[in-house]
Design a protein around this motif. Structure first.
Motif, short mmCIF file in Angstrom:
data_model
loop_
_atom_site.label_atom_id
_atom_site.label_comp_id
_atom_site.label_asym_id
_atom_site.label_seq_id
_atom_site.Cartn_x
_atom_site.Cartn_y
_atom_site.Cartn_z
N GLY A 109 0.82 -1.21 0.00
CA GLY A 109 0.00 0.00 0.00
C GLY A 109 0.84 1.25 0.00
O GLY A 109 0.35 2.36 -0.14
N MET A 110 2.14 1.07 0.17
CA MET A 110 3.13 2.13 0.24
C MET A 110 2.72 3.17 1.29
O MET A 110 2.10 2.83 2.28
N ASP A 111 3.09 4.39 1.06
CA ASP A 111 2.81 5.41 2.07
C ASP A 111 1.36 5.90 2.01
O ASP A 111 0.98 6.80 2.73
N TYR A 112 0.56 5.28 1.15
CA TYR A 112 -0.84 5.67 1.02
C TYR A 112 -1.72 5.04 2.10
O TYR A 112 -2.84 5.46 2.33
N TRP A 113 -1.24 3.98 2.74
CA TRP A 113 -2.07 3.21 3.67
C TRP A 113 -2.66 4.10 4.76
O TRP A 113 -3.79 3.93 5.16
N LYS A 114 -1.91 5.09 5.22
CA LYS A 114 -2.39 5.98 6.29
C LYS A 114 -3.58 6.82 5.83
O LYS A 114 -4.35 7.30 6.66
N ASP A 115 -3.77 6.99 4.53
CA ASP A 115 -4.86 7.80 3.99
C ASP A 115 -6.10 6.97 3.64
O ASP A 115 -7.09 7.50 3.16
#
Length: 168
Positions: A47-53
């Motif tokens: 999910g790369m750094d998108y997971w937090k969003d």
């Protein structure tokens, strides 16, 4: 739109699907048991750094999912369906549900949703497509039918990035 994964087993698939959901403004619903921990590195890496969003909801079981989403119009993705995913009219708040990678959605659930079971056409004896690919194919058809509401429809080319092409 809403994507529902029933008992997903492979963390990288769920991570990729999470990234697709972030890119499209789609909520992801995960129904336990999960074959991995959501904090698993493989999920975050895919999910790369998108997971937090990610707009994420997690449920203990299918019954809790139904309870917390009353009146949800749910399309069931299954190789057993008679209709293809393009033969439906998806609303902007509809749900598309996918089963676990090894077994799909249980038949007892599919029988209750026979009218909204849909499939992706394939040739030959292949069992199914990759879960992440299946989600992307069906989600983008649903988004297309809703005119990609709220999404960027135009890209912007920067002249300096085309310098090599200009020389041809």
């Amino acid at each position: 739109m809403n994507i529902v994964l029933l008992e997903p087993e492979i963390p990288a698939n769920t991570g990729n699907i999470g990234r697709t959901c972030v890119a499209t403004g789609t909520r992801l619903h995960l129904i336990k048991p999960l074959g991995f921990d959501i904090s698993d590195k493989a999920v975050r890496r895919a999910g790369m750094d998108y997971w937090k969003d990610l707009d994420l909801s997690v449920y203990e079981n299918f019954e809790e999912f139904l309870e917390k989403n009353p009146g949800a119009k749910i399309y069931m993705a299954t190789t057993k369906a008679e209709k293809t995913y393009t033969e439906c009219s998806y609303g902007p708040d509809d749900y598309i549900m996918f089963g676990k990678e090894s077994a799909g959605i249980p038949e007892e659930i599919l029988l209750k949703y026979r009218e909204t079971c849909v499939r992706i056409p394939m040739i030959g004896e292949i069992r199914s497509l990759n879960l992440g690919n299946s989600v992307a194919i069906m989600l983008y058809e649903a988004l297309r039918q809703n005119n990609f509401e709220g999404m960027n429809r135009e890209g912007h080319l920067h002249r300096h990035s085309w310098s090599e092409a200009d020389q041809l």
